[in-house]
Design an enzyme around this catalytic site. Sequence first.
Site, mmCIF file in Angstrom:
data_model
loop_
_atom_site.group_PDB
_atom_site.id
_atom_site.type_symbol
_atom_site.label_atom_id
_atom_site.label_comp_id
_atom_site.label_asym_id
_atom_site.label_seq_id
_atom_site.Cartn_x
_atom_site.Cartn_y
_atom_site.Cartn_z
ATOM 1 N N GLN A 21 34.248 33.994 39.796
ATOM 2 C CA GLN A 21 34.071 35.083 38.831
ATOM 3 C C GLN A 21 32.633 35.191 38.330
ATOM 4 O O GLN A 21 32.174 36.284 37.991
ATOM 5 C CB GLN A 21 35.017 34.909 37.639
ATOM 6 N N LYS A 27 34.507 39.400 45.918
ATOM 7 C CA LYS A 27 34.361 39.663 44.489
ATOM 8 C C LYS A 27 32.920 40.016 44.123
ATOM 9 O O LYS A 27 32.619 40.299 42.964
ATOM 10 C CB LYS A 27 34.815 38.446 43.677
#
Length: 417
Positions: free
Chosen positions: A213, A236
Site C-alpha cells: 500500500q 497497485k
Amino acid sequence: MQGQNQEILTGKIDVEKIRNDFPILNRLVNGYPIAYFDNAATTQRPRQVIDAVKNFYESMNANIHRAVHTLSYEATLAYEEAHKKVARFINANSWREIIFTRNATEAVNLVAYAWGLANLREGDEVIVTIMEHHSNIVPWQWLRKFKGIVLKFVDITDDGYLKVEEFEKLITEKTKLVGVVHASNVLGTINPVKEITQIAKSRGCYVLIDGAQSTPHIKIDVQDIGCDFFVASGHKMLGPTGIGFLYARREILESMEPFLYGGDMISTVTTEGATWNELPWKFEAGTPNVAGGIGLGAAVDYLQNIGMDKVFEHEKELLNYAFEKMAEIPEIEIYGPRENRLGVISFNIRGIHPHDVAGVLDQHGIAVRSGNHCTQPLLTRLGVENTVRASFYIYNTFDEIDRFVEALKKVIKIFKR
C-alpha cells in the site's frame, strides 16, 4: 468552496493531464462517468504502461537469457532494466536485490519458504501486527503449524495507530522476525517502520515490511528504513497484474536456498545435482513475466515523472476534502486516524450493509470496495465484519468526491425510508 474551484487551487499536479493518460476513465458505468475509488485493491493503467507491454509483444517478444538472437537480447536488456528501475525507485543498494514475483503475496511466501523453513525452529517467534493483510499472516500461521513457531500480534490503539511500544515488550531472545505493514489498506495508517526496524534490529531480529500500500503513494527508501525484506505489488502502482517484487539485502539472498527450482535459476546441472544462478535469477525460475516486468518499469517511470511527494500531497488534499464532506452525514462512521495516513477511507453507514452501499454507489458510476479487505483480524479488533472502502489516487478529483458524497446521501434516503 466548490470542489472544482478547490481543485484549481491545489496546483500540486495536473490532474486533467494525468487523467488523459488513462483510457478507462473515459468509460461510462450505468450512464455515469466512472469515479474509480478502489485504488487500494488495484489501480488503473496509463497509456505509457499499456504501450510498454504492447511494444514488447509487438517488437521484441522472446524468452530472456536463453538465446543470442536479437529479440532475446533486447527482451533480456529490457527486463533487466526494469529491475534496475525498481531498485532506484526504492533506493536498493543493487538491482540484484530485486526479485520479481507475481505480487506482494508471493514475495512474502518466498521469504516464508526460502528463509523461514531454513532459519526458523520450533519455539522461535515471529511478530506481526493485527492490521496486517492476510498475506502477511497466513504464511506465518502455516509455519506455526508446520514447524511449531510462535506467532505474536501487536495491537492498535482505538484510533487506529500501532502500539509501537508493544514491539519492545513482545520481542524476546527467541524472536527471529518482525513483520509489519507499512500502511494499512483499511485504516490508511502509515506506520513508523524505520523506528520499528531499529527496535527489532537492536534485538537481533530480521524485519519484513509489507509495502503493497505504501509504495504507490509515498517515497520509499529501503536503505534508510534498514529492513531486511520489503515487498510490493505492481498492480497497485499503475503496473500490470501478475508482477510484484521482493527486495532483500544481498547477503541474505546469497545465503538463502531458492524458492522454486527449474529453468534459468540454475548455473549448472548434472545427474548428481545443481548449482544456482547469480542474483536475482536464482529466485526467478522458469520463463518470467517479461511483459509484466517491463510494464512495471514503465509504471515506475510514470510515477517518478510526477514525483512521489506530489502524489502524496494530492492524495492528502483529496483525503482532507473527503473527510470534510463526509462529516456532513452524521450516519457515517469512519475508521482509523485522521493524521499520518494515506488516501484510504473505510467507513460504514449505520444500519446499512456495506454491500448495499457499494451497490448503490455503483449504480451512480462510483467504484468502491465492500467486504473485509483481506484483514479479518483487524476488522474483528474494530468490532465489525465488513466496511465500505474508498481509496484515492493521482487521477481522482474533488468533483468525484462531491459525486460520491451526494450518492451516499441517496443511499441513506433509499434504505432509511
